[in-house]
Every structure is written in structure tokens, then in C-alpha cells.
Design a protein around this motif. Sequence first.
Motif, PDB file in Angstrom:
ATOM      1  N   GLY A  49       0.715  -1.014  -0.059  1.00 51.66           N
ATOM      2  CA  GLY A  49       0.028   0.057   0.184  1.00 51.66           C
ATOM      3  C   GLY A  49       0.771   1.290   0.094  1.00 51.66           C
ATOM      4  O   GLY A  49       0.389   2.291   0.164  1.00 51.66           O
ATOM      5  N   GLY A  87       2.682   2.412  -2.721  1.00 56.25           N
ATOM      6  CA  GLY A  87       2.229   3.034  -3.914  1.00 56.25           C
ATOM      7  C   GLY A  87       3.497   2.619  -5.013  1.00 56.25           C
ATOM      8  O   GLY A  87       3.727   3.231  -5.850  1.00 56.25           O
ATOM      9  N   LYS A  88       3.998   1.097  -4.898  1.00 54.00           N
ATOM     10  CA  LYS A  88       4.783   0.513  -5.692  1.00 54.00           C
ATOM     11  C   LYS A  88       4.170   0.276  -7.296  1.00 54.00           C
ATOM     12  O   LYS A  88       4.580   0.728  -8.057  1.00 54.00           O
ATOM     13  CB  LYS A  88       5.098  -0.706  -5.161  1.00 54.00           C
ATOM     14  N   THR A  89       3.093  -0.525  -7.012  1.00 55.92           N
ATOM     15  CA  THR A  89       2.199  -0.651  -8.134  1.00 55.92           C
ATOM     16  C   THR A  89       1.981   0.544  -8.824  1.00 55.92           C
ATOM     17  O   THR A  89       1.901   0.775 -10.184  1.00 55.92           O
ATOM     18  CB  THR A  89       0.986  -1.481  -7.914  1.00 55.92           C
ATOM     19  N   TYR A  90       1.509   1.524  -8.450  1.00 60.36           N
ATOM     20  CA  TYR A  90       0.875   3.011  -8.771  1.00 60.36           C
ATOM     21  C   TYR A  90       2.076   3.659  -9.699  1.00 60.36           C
ATOM     22  O   TYR A  90       2.142   4.187 -10.699  1.00 60.36           O
ATOM     23  CB  TYR A  90       0.557   3.933  -7.730  1.00 60.36           C
ATOM     24  N   SER A 108       0.513  -7.953  -3.853  1.00 61.96           N
ATOM     25  CA  SER A 108       1.217  -7.624  -2.619  1.00 61.96           C
ATOM     26  C   SER A 108       2.175  -8.676  -2.315  1.00 61.96           C
ATOM     27  O   SER A 108       3.238  -8.163  -1.720  1.00 61.96           O
ATOM     28  CB  SER A 108       0.329  -7.206  -1.558  1.00 61.96           C
TER      29      SER A 108
HETATM   30  N1  LIG Z   1       1.599   8.964  -5.877  1.00 66.86           N
HETATM   31  C1  LIG Z   1       0.398   8.596  -5.854  1.00 66.86           C
HETATM   32  N2  LIG Z   1      -0.694   9.524  -6.040  1.00 66.86           N
HETATM   33  C2  LIG Z   1      -1.848   9.087  -5.921  1.00 66.86           C
HETATM   34  N3  LIG Z   1      -2.396   7.750  -5.385  1.00 66.86           N
HETATM   35  C3  LIG Z   1      -1.396   6.817  -5.208  1.00 66.86           C
HETATM   36  C4  LIG Z   1       0.011   7.361  -5.152  1.00 66.86           C
HETATM   37  N4  LIG Z   1       0.636   6.178  -4.937  1.00 66.86           N
HETATM   38  C5  LIG Z   1      -0.012   5.378  -4.586  1.00 66.86           C
HETATM   39  N5  LIG Z   1      -1.512   5.870  -4.880  1.00 66.86           N
HETATM   40  C6  LIG Z   1      -2.738   4.841  -4.191  1.00 66.86           C
HETATM   41  O1  LIG Z   1      -2.438   4.451  -3.156  1.00 66.86           O
HETATM   42  C7  LIG Z   1      -2.971   2.978  -2.808  1.00 66.86           C
HETATM   43  C8  LIG Z   1      -1.741   2.131  -2.871  1.00 66.86           C
HETATM   44  O2  LIG Z   1      -0.829   2.041  -3.855  1.00 66.86           O
HETATM   45  P1  LIG Z   1      -0.414   0.773  -4.409  1.00 66.86           P
HETATM   46  O3  LIG Z   1      -1.527  -0.204  -4.867  1.00 66.86           O
HETATM   47  O4  LIG Z   1       0.171   1.379  -5.704  1.00 66.86           O
HETATM   48  O5  LIG Z   1       0.842   0.188  -3.509  1.00 66.86           O
HETATM   49  P2  LIG Z   1       1.431  -0.892  -3.487  1.00 66.86           P
HETATM   50  O6  LIG Z   1       2.956  -0.641  -2.704  1.00 66.86           O
HETATM   51  O7  LIG Z   1       1.660  -1.445  -4.867  1.00 66.86           O
HETATM   52  O8  LIG Z   1       0.839  -2.149  -2.569  1.00 66.86           O
HETATM   53  P3  LIG Z   1       0.982  -3.734  -2.794  1.00 66.86           P
HETATM   54  O9  LIG Z   1       2.083  -4.118  -2.474  1.00 66.86           O
HETATM   55  O10 LIG Z   1      -0.148  -4.416  -2.145  1.00 66.86           O
HETATM   56  O11 LIG Z   1       0.728  -4.156  -4.427  1.00 66.86           O
HETATM   57  C9  LIG Z   1      -3.705   2.867  -4.361  1.00 66.86           C
HETATM   58  O12 LIG Z   1      -5.222   3.143  -4.188  1.00 66.86           O
HETATM   59  C10 LIG Z   1      -3.136   3.992  -5.199  1.00 66.86           C
HETATM   60  O13 LIG Z   1      -3.775   4.393  -6.351  1.00 66.86           O
END
Ligand SMILES: Nc1ncnc2c1ncn2[C@@H]1O[C@H](COP(=O)(O)OP(=O)(O)OP(=O)(O)O)[C@@H](O)[C@H]1O
Length: 556
Positions: free
Chosen positions: A303, A305-308, A417
Motif C-alpha cells: 500500500g 504506492g509501488k504498483t502506482y 502484494s
Molecule cells: N503517488 C500517488 N498518487 C496518488 N495515489 C497513489 C499514489 N501512490 C499510491 N497511490 C494509491 O495508493 C494506493 C496503494 O498504492 P499501490 O497499490 O500502488 O501500493 P503497493 O505498494 O503497490 O501495494 P501492494 O504491495 O499491495 O501492491 C492505491 O489506491 C494507489 O492508487
Amino acid sequence: MKARIGTAEGALQDAQREHELAMEGFSSRQRLEVETVRADSKKKLESVIAQHEDQLCELKRRFEREMDDEKASRLREINQLTSQTALDAQRSHIELDRKDREIASLQNEVQALQQEIERERKSTQGLRKNLDTASSNSVTLESSIRALKARIEFLESGREEQSQAFERLNQQMMDALAETNATKDKLRKEETLRRKLHNQVQELKGNIRVFCRVRPSLETEPQTGIAQIQYPDASEECKEINVLGQEEKSSLGAITKKNNNFAFDRVFGPSTQNAEVFDEISQLVQSALDGYNVCIFCYGQTGSGKTYTMSSLDGMIPRAVHQIYETATSLKEKGWRYTMEGNFVEVYNENLNDLLGKAEELDKKKHEIRHDMQRGKTIITDVTTVRLDSPEMVESILKRAAANRSVAATKANERSSRSHSVFILKLIGENDITGERSEGTLNLVDLAGSERLSHSGATGERLRETQNINRSLSCLGDVIAALGQGKDGGHIPYRNSKLTYLLQFSLGGNSKTLMFVMVSPLQAHLAETLTSLKFATKVHNTHIGTAKRQARVRDC
Ligand SMILES: Nc1ncnc2c1ncn2[C@@H]1O[C@H](COP(=O)(O)OP(=O)(O)OP(=O)(O)O)[C@@H](O)[C@H]1O
């Protein structure tokens, strides 16, 4: 008197008796007569009925005879008609067959005629074309003849000046051509020099770089739960981040918060957009085009923001692919032609999965990693390779991978995740003019959530996943640390995890590495945030040796 009355009464009684007797005789006669009449009538009736029945039987027999006769005659008629009809049908069939044959032969004739017409049409077209060419040739010839005549006249005019002017013009044209060729050559040399200088700049920046990105808080997250994060040099270099720790009480009772200062190659605050982040990494993408192996990791807890950052529709993967296309197109005039091939794989529970394969084969099909040590190439067996013929293809690739992962995911356990995903882009460039060839690989890695075992509270299958994730992340740290010790020929524990083994040729002396450490702004994630930042600091303090370009000049 009495005696006379008595006598009279006796006489009366006698008369009465005689009368009764006479009456009795009369009624019995009458009964007899009635019986006789009834019996006669019955007999007559029976004889009449018998007569009628006989007549009826006779009539019935006659009727049946007539019916049989009629039936037989009708049957004869029907048989006659049936055989007549069959005869007619047979005749019709024969006639029909004849007609069919006639039609077929007519059709064949029509087809043959059509083909002949088509041939004629084509030959007419060809003739017309020839005629056109001949007439345009004759026009050209005429104009050439005119030009030649003019030239002859000009030459014959014998005027020295004209001849000199012509020579001058000719010389100028030759000079211009030579200048163009020299400029083209210079351009090509400059491109080779640009590549060299670009790489020198990248080396000066360090072959392993660490960027930190703090995501914004989401609408669903209460503002009261946001951690205090400061950016001390936000108006200058944007390299520092200060995370305030939990409240602490000193022995004198004063309440303070500990400053946790970290410095990286670049820190992006919560308002930074993906476009700005990409600006910083686009030079590494350029390095991959120039023939270097590049690895870009996203590290951080679930959560954060890696995937974002990596694989959203405006994330680093689509942006990198678009930049590669644009650059490859602009390099065409300098003689470069590029081919691009993509794989998208996942490491889940120390198993390799093909995210572009069939969803039902995830976790079932076995893929092996094979290294060609001499050529520095990695091959994954049975993996789907996609040739990226247009930048738009990346969108469908990302969607396909996401769909495959969502099929394998369970609600409580989001697949993305819990696994590492690796987007591998092989870039092969060839320059026909200079004979140069380059082979670079760009690896874009979205790592699994880095939360520690003690914090995840996991059990069973989830515990196994968490252990695998922690082990592979710590192996990645070990590999980077071993590379940082920089001993030539020293042991680098690539084999200790699937991820590091897969990235063997893209991690280390022969490559450029960028690690994004992703930070959640939530107070509840503070402990994990500090752990992530400490890990990233270790990576940041590592210095990896000089990258070598995988390029060679063809013997011409
Ligand atoms: N820079 C950003 N601006 C706006 N929203 C963001 C940003 N980074 C992350 N988010 C939002 O925060 C939430 C979590 O981000 P994300 O899914 O990318 O996390 P993650 O680290 O990839 O989690 P996981 O390990 O579960 O895949 C998502 O709803 C995403 O849209």
C-alpha cells in the motif's frame, strides 16, 4: 207375509247366484277370446318382422356386393393412375437431368467466356499501360532530345563563359554533396560520442541510485492518522527526508519526537506526479537503449504506492516504453534500427510464473532460468515473449498480466502484494552504417510488500508467503552489499533467491540499478516506513563498480 218375503228373498238370492255364474262364464270366455286374439297378433307380428329381416339381409348383401365391386373398380383406377404418375415422374426426372446437364454446360461456357473476357480486359489494361508508358517515354525522350539539342547548341555556341559557369555550378553541387555526407558522418560520430558521455554522466551519478517517494494520503484515510514527514531541502536539491518518530518522554518529563533524517539521490514528496518521477529516470532508460543492463526496483510495504509508480497506466513501465519508441524512431536517421521484446514474469513463493501466459497455468507450469555466462544472457524456459511493435501494446500487456494475477488472487490475499513482478524489455539496436550493435535490457521490478513477519501476524500459507518474501528481499540486500564490497571475482550470492538469480546480469558491475523506496504517509505505518528507509540507506551507501556496455563493433 213373512213366508212370502222369505220365498221372494230366496228366489232373489237364487237369481243373483245364477247371474254371478253367468257373469263368470262370460268373463272367462272373454279372457279366452282376448288370449286367442293376442296370440294371433303376435304370430302375425313375428312373421312380419322375420319377413322384414330377410328383406334387410338381402338388401345388405346386395349393398356389400355393390360396394366390393365399386372398391375393386376404384382400386383398378388408382393403380392405373399411380403407374401413370410414376411413369410421368420418371420422364420428368430424365428431362430435369437433361436440363441440369444443359445448365451446367452453359455455366461452364459462361465461366470460360468470363475468364476469356477477364484475360482480354487484363491484356487491354496491360496494353493501355504499355501505351501510357510508351507515350510518357516518348514525352521524356522528346524533352531529353530538346535538352540535348539545347546543350549541343550551348556547347556549339562555344562561349567560354557559359562553359565555365556550368563547371562552377557542377563543382558547387559536388561540394554540397560532400558536405552533406560529412555532416551525416559527423552526426553519427556525435551520436557515438553522446552515448559515451551519457554513460560517463550516469557513472558519475553512481551505478546504484536510490530515490524515495512518499505517496499522498488517500481520501479514505483520516487526516488525524498522518505521520509528520518533513523535507528539509525541498527548495534546493530535494535529497533529504525527516520522519518524526513516536512521542517520547524524557527523564525530566519533557515530551519530544525523535528526528529520523535520511538522505538519498532524490526525494519526491506526496504532490509529485509520475511524469516528474519519470523525468529523473528517463536517462537510465536511454542507457538501456545504448546497450546497458538497467534494473529499476520499487521497494516498500504493501500500500505504499509501488504498483502506482511502476505499472499504473501512466507509470514508469508505459512511460519507458513510449520513450524507447520515440528515441528509436529519432535514431533511425542516424542509421540505428531497434527491435524490442518483452517478458512479464512473477516470482511467487520462490516459483517463477509467466504473467503473459495462460491464467490456469499460473503456479502449475515450471519455468527455469538459464544463464549463458559467455554472452551474459538470461533465458527463461517456456516463457511468452511479446514483440513490441507499437507503444500502445504495453497497455494490453499490463492488462493481461493484471488479469492473470487477479485470477490467481484470493480476496484476503492480494497477489500483487505477495509476489515480485518483473517486466523485462530487451532492446537490440543495429547500425548498418557504422556496423555498431547494442543489446540492453531494462528490468522494471515491482517488489512484494516488505512488511516484517512480526508485524504481519501471518499464519499458514500466508506465513510461508511472508517468509519467502522476507528471504528474497534480504537476499537482494545481500547481493547489493556483496557488490558494494567490490572485490573482483568475490562471491555474489545471486543463487540464494529466484529474484536475484533471474536478475544476475542486470545487478552488478555490468549494469545500472535504481531503487525506489516507497513510503506510506500513515502514522500507523511509521515502524515499517523507518525499516524501509534504513534498508534503502544501506543500498544508497553501496558503490557498485563501473558498468560495461554490451556493445561490439561488427568486423566490416
Ligand atoms: N503517488 C500517488 N498518487 C496518488 N495515489 C497513489 C499514489 N501512490 C499510491 N497511490 C494509491 O495508493 C494506493 C496503494 O498504492 P499501490 O497499490 O500502488 O501500493 P503497493 O505498494 O503497490 O501495494 P501492494 O504491495 O499491495 O501492491 C492505491 O489506491 C494507489 O492508487
